[in-house]
Every structure is written in structure tokens, then in C-alpha cells.
Design an enzyme around this catalytic site. Sequence first.
Site, PDB file in Angstrom:
ATOM      1  N   HIS A   1       0.849  -1.199   0.000  1.00  0.00           N
ATOM      2  CA  HIS A   1       0.000   0.000   0.000  1.00  0.00           C
ATOM      3  C   HIS A   1       0.878   1.240   0.000  1.00  0.00           C
ATOM      4  O   HIS A   1       2.095   1.153   0.150  1.00  0.00           O
ATOM      5  CB  HIS A   1      -0.996  -0.029   1.159  1.00  0.00           C
ATOM      6  CG  HIS A   1      -0.390   0.069   2.521  1.00  0.00           C
ATOM      7  ND1 HIS A   1       0.454  -0.876   3.039  1.00  0.00           N
ATOM      8  CD2 HIS A   1      -0.527   1.020   3.489  1.00  0.00           C
ATOM      9  CE1 HIS A   1       0.810  -0.523   4.262  1.00  0.00           C
ATOM     10  NE2 HIS A   1       0.243   0.622   4.560  1.00  0.00           N
TER      11      HIS A   1
ATOM     12  N   HIS B   1       1.171   3.983   1.925  1.00  0.00           N
ATOM     13  CA  HIS B   1       1.625   4.779   3.073  1.00  0.00           C
ATOM     14  C   HIS B   1       3.148   4.954   3.005  1.00  0.00           C
ATOM     15  O   HIS B   1       3.868   4.051   2.579  1.00  0.00           O
ATOM     16  CB  HIS B   1       1.236   4.093   4.392  1.00  0.00           C
ATOM     17  CG  HIS B   1      -0.180   4.374   4.805  1.00  0.00           C
ATOM     18  ND1 HIS B   1      -0.910   3.520   5.592  1.00  0.00           N
ATOM     19  CD2 HIS B   1      -0.993   5.434   4.539  1.00  0.00           C
ATOM     20  CE1 HIS B   1      -2.122   4.041   5.796  1.00  0.00           C
ATOM     21  NE2 HIS B   1      -2.197   5.199   5.160  1.00  0.00           N
TER      22      HIS B   1
ATOM     23  N   ASP C   1       5.567   4.856   5.039  1.00  0.00           N
ATOM     24  CA  ASP C   1       6.505   3.907   5.670  1.00  0.00           C
ATOM     25  C   ASP C   1       6.677   2.633   4.844  1.00  0.00           C
ATOM     26  O   ASP C   1       7.468   1.762   5.215  1.00  0.00           O
ATOM     27  CB  ASP C   1       6.091   3.583   7.122  1.00  0.00           C
ATOM     28  CG  ASP C   1       4.689   3.005   7.261  1.00  0.00           C
ATOM     29  OD1 ASP C   1       3.784   3.448   6.528  1.00  0.00           O
ATOM     30  OD2 ASP C   1       4.492   2.112   8.114  1.00  0.00           O
ATOM     31  N   HIS C   2       5.974   2.543   3.721  1.00  0.00           N
ATOM     32  CA  HIS C   2       6.118   1.368   2.852  1.00  0.00           C
ATOM     33  C   HIS C   2       6.692   1.719   1.474  1.00  0.00           C
ATOM     34  O   HIS C   2       7.019   0.826   0.707  1.00  0.00           O
ATOM     35  CB  HIS C   2       4.761   0.661   2.687  1.00  0.00           C
ATOM     36  CG  HIS C   2       4.236   0.139   3.994  1.00  0.00           C
ATOM     37  ND1 HIS C   2       4.230  -1.190   4.315  1.00  0.00           N
ATOM     38  CD2 HIS C   2       3.746   0.791   5.085  1.00  0.00           C
ATOM     39  CE1 HIS C   2       3.743  -1.344   5.551  1.00  0.00           C
ATOM     40  NE2 HIS C   2       3.442  -0.159   6.037  1.00  0.00           N
TER      41      HIS C   2
ATOM     42  N   HIS D   1      -7.510  -1.492   5.350  1.00  0.00           N
ATOM     43  CA  HIS D   1      -6.548  -0.581   5.984  1.00  0.00           C
ATOM     44  C   HIS D   1      -6.890   0.895   5.733  1.00  0.00           C
ATOM     45  O   HIS D   1      -6.005   1.747   5.709  1.00  0.00           O
ATOM     46  CB  HIS D   1      -5.148  -0.915   5.460  1.00  0.00           C
ATOM     47  CG  HIS D   1      -4.054  -0.187   6.167  1.00  0.00           C
ATOM     48  ND1 HIS D   1      -3.959  -0.145   7.552  1.00  0.00           N
ATOM     49  CD2 HIS D   1      -2.988   0.528   5.703  1.00  0.00           C
ATOM     50  CE1 HIS D   1      -2.885   0.569   7.881  1.00  0.00           C
ATOM     51  NE2 HIS D   1      -2.288   0.996   6.784  1.00  0.00           N
TER      52      HIS D   1
ATOM     53  N   ASP E   1      -0.418  -3.778   5.774  1.00  0.00           N
ATOM     54  CA  ASP E   1      -1.121  -3.324   6.978  1.00  0.00           C
ATOM     55  C   ASP E   1      -2.612  -3.638   6.837  1.00  0.00           C
ATOM     56  O   ASP E   1      -3.207  -3.458   5.771  1.00  0.00           O
ATOM     57  CB  ASP E   1      -0.953  -1.808   7.144  1.00  0.00           C
ATOM     58  CG  ASP E   1       0.489  -1.416   7.410  1.00  0.00           C
ATOM     59  OD1 ASP E   1       1.353  -2.304   7.422  1.00  0.00           O
ATOM     60  OD2 ASP E   1       0.733  -0.209   7.618  1.00  0.00           O
TER      61      ASP E   1
ATOM     62  N   HIS F   1       5.919  -5.157  11.606  1.00  0.00           N
ATOM     63  CA  HIS F   1       5.219  -3.873  11.736  1.00  0.00           C
ATOM     64  C   HIS F   1       4.848  -3.626  13.215  1.00  0.00           C
ATOM     65  O   HIS F   1       3.706  -3.358  13.557  1.00  0.00           O
ATOM     66  CB  HIS F   1       3.969  -3.864  10.841  1.00  0.00           C
ATOM     67  CG  HIS F   1       3.514  -2.482  10.418  1.00  0.00           C
ATOM     68  ND1 HIS F   1       2.659  -1.730  11.175  1.00  0.00           N
ATOM     69  CD2 HIS F   1       3.814  -1.729   9.330  1.00  0.00           C
ATOM     70  CE1 HIS F   1       2.438  -0.576  10.558  1.00  0.00           C
ATOM     71  NE2 HIS F   1       3.136  -0.543   9.436  1.00  0.00           N
TER      72      HIS F   1
HETATM   73 ZN   LIG Z   1       2.710   0.795   7.845  1.00  0.00          ZN
HETATM   74 ZN   LIG Z   2      -0.267   1.607   6.463  1.00  0.00          ZN
END
Ligand SMILES: [Zn+2]
Ligand SMILES: [Zn+2]
Length: 305
Positions: free
Chosen positions: A63, A65, A67-68, A140, A211, A269
Site C-alpha cells: 500500500h 503509506h 513507511d512502505h 486498511h 497493513d 510492523h
Molecule cells: Zn505501515
Molecule cells: Zn499503512
Amino acid sequence: MELFFLGTGSGVPSKERNVSSLVLRLLEKSGRTWVFDCGEATQHQILSTSIRPRRIEKIFITHLHGDHIYGLPGLLSSRSFQGGETPVTLYGPTGIKDYVETSLKISGTRLKYQLYIEEIEEGFLFEDDAYHVEAIKLNHGLESFGYIIKEKDKLGELLPSRLSELGIEPGPVYQKIKDQEKTTLDNGQVILRKEVIGPPKKGKRVAILGDTRYMPGLKEKLANVDVLVHEATFASEEEEMAHDYFHSTVRQAAQLAKEANAKELVLTHISSRYQGESIKQLEREAAAIFKETTIAFDFYQHHIK
Ligand SMILES: [Zn+2]
Ligand SMILES: [Zn+2]
């Protein structure tokens, strides 16, 4: 197959855990390397491992976001500088193409290899002679996917006792017999592979989820996986918070692994609020429901048995 956890934290990096990234190394074909998510500084993490960016052939993003994905343009660009010339295919939700192409364009980055970008939907993604991959939809808030990687069944081993009964001595001819369905020997003798080979070796199945909130309905799709990689952002008592933030607790992930009859569960995570003793507490919470659980840490390697 081998999993290398490069980043196992959630949201923001901490000293103990970088943001999400995970590598699946497919051992049998000289280190084919697939990357799952690419949080910021993933390429720095790779420097401390035996992973070679030029060997990366596929990148799967769960996804969008930060942090990915914030490490993605850097990794793609460095791969080019480091002599990567073979094509890379990138899979991810709608928007990944825009993100990568814009980042590369405005930074004046020209890759020396072909980059294919596929914006995906739930369902079948691709297959080749050895693997089959499908994507499943998670919950998510914004579009998030899990990937199920299925290794195809492999030929069984030659049975030396059967071969010796037929009067065939060990030697290069063994490989020939294994490589083709029917072999005619120099003396005219015809050997059918199926008569001298053991049962096929079952391919492994690995599920790597992005996530997500707890999704008990996934148990059919994940049934009997060898390894389930699931997020566990929160401790079991934080179910309400996990729900509010579209994440899962340790207990929920363990529950899904149990219901899906997974062989092993690896949790990642992990929120930076859990360190030292509280990680042990998370381990106990998981093991109370699903014994074969490991809580991943940065640079943890998991051999898929
Ligand atoms: Zn994340
Ligand atoms: Zn996420």
C-alpha cells in the site's frame, strides 16, 4: 525460500526498527530476489546483508503509506548506479506508477534498466514455470494488499534402487533421465521417468500481508500456508486502538494463523512502544494462541521449511 526482514517497525523508524521492507529470496535459481515494500532507508539496510540490488527482479508494494514506499525511488536509482541492467517489475496499488515516474522524472533520474510498473487489483498477478502469485484485498483505510506466493510442486527424487534394478549405474545419465519424460539409452533400453522417480515435492506457500485490520474472513484464502507474515502493530489489549487505526493486534494475527491452519506465523510492523521486555510479552501473547510464532526484528532471516 528465505525471508529477510529489513524493516520491522511501524509508522516511523526507531533506533531498533526501520520502516517496512522484506525480501524473499528464491534459492533454487541463483538468488532471484523479490522485495515486499520499500520504506525509507531500505537501501541502507540492504548494505548490511548479502542481498544484491541487481538481483532484484520484482518489487511488490502492499500500500502507499510513506513507511512502505519512501525508499523506493532511492533503491531503484541506486540499482542502476550499481550496474543493475536486467528488467524489474513493480506491482502496487493504483497511484504507484505516478509516484515512481514523478520521483524519477523530477530528479532527472534515468534508469539503465527497464522498469515495468503494474497497478494491480485483487486476484491473479502472474505465474512462471516455478511460481504463482495472487493479490488479496485487506482492510486498511486506503487500498492495501497481501500477496500469496505459491511455489509449484517440484519433481521428486530419482530412486537409485529402481534404477539399479534396471541395470543403470550412477553417472551423468541420471540427470538425463530426470530431465526428460522418456530416455532411450545407448543400448536401446527405454526408461520412463515416472517409473524411476519418487513422489513430487510439494511447493511452499507464503502469504505476505500489508497493513490491515483483523480479517477473520481471510482464513480460507490463507488455508495451510507454510508461512504467514502478518502485521502486529499493537499488543493484544489494544484491540480498540488497532481497529481505530486500521491495524491488528498480536492476538488477532495469531488467531488468523490458527484458523487458517498456517504452519508458521511471523509478526512484523511492531510499534516502537514495544521494546525489550514488552516484546517478550508480545511473544507470550502470540504463543498462547499460536505456538509457531516469531516476532521479527530487523535483519532477522527466516528459512521456509
Ligand atoms: Zn505501515
Ligand atoms: Zn499503512
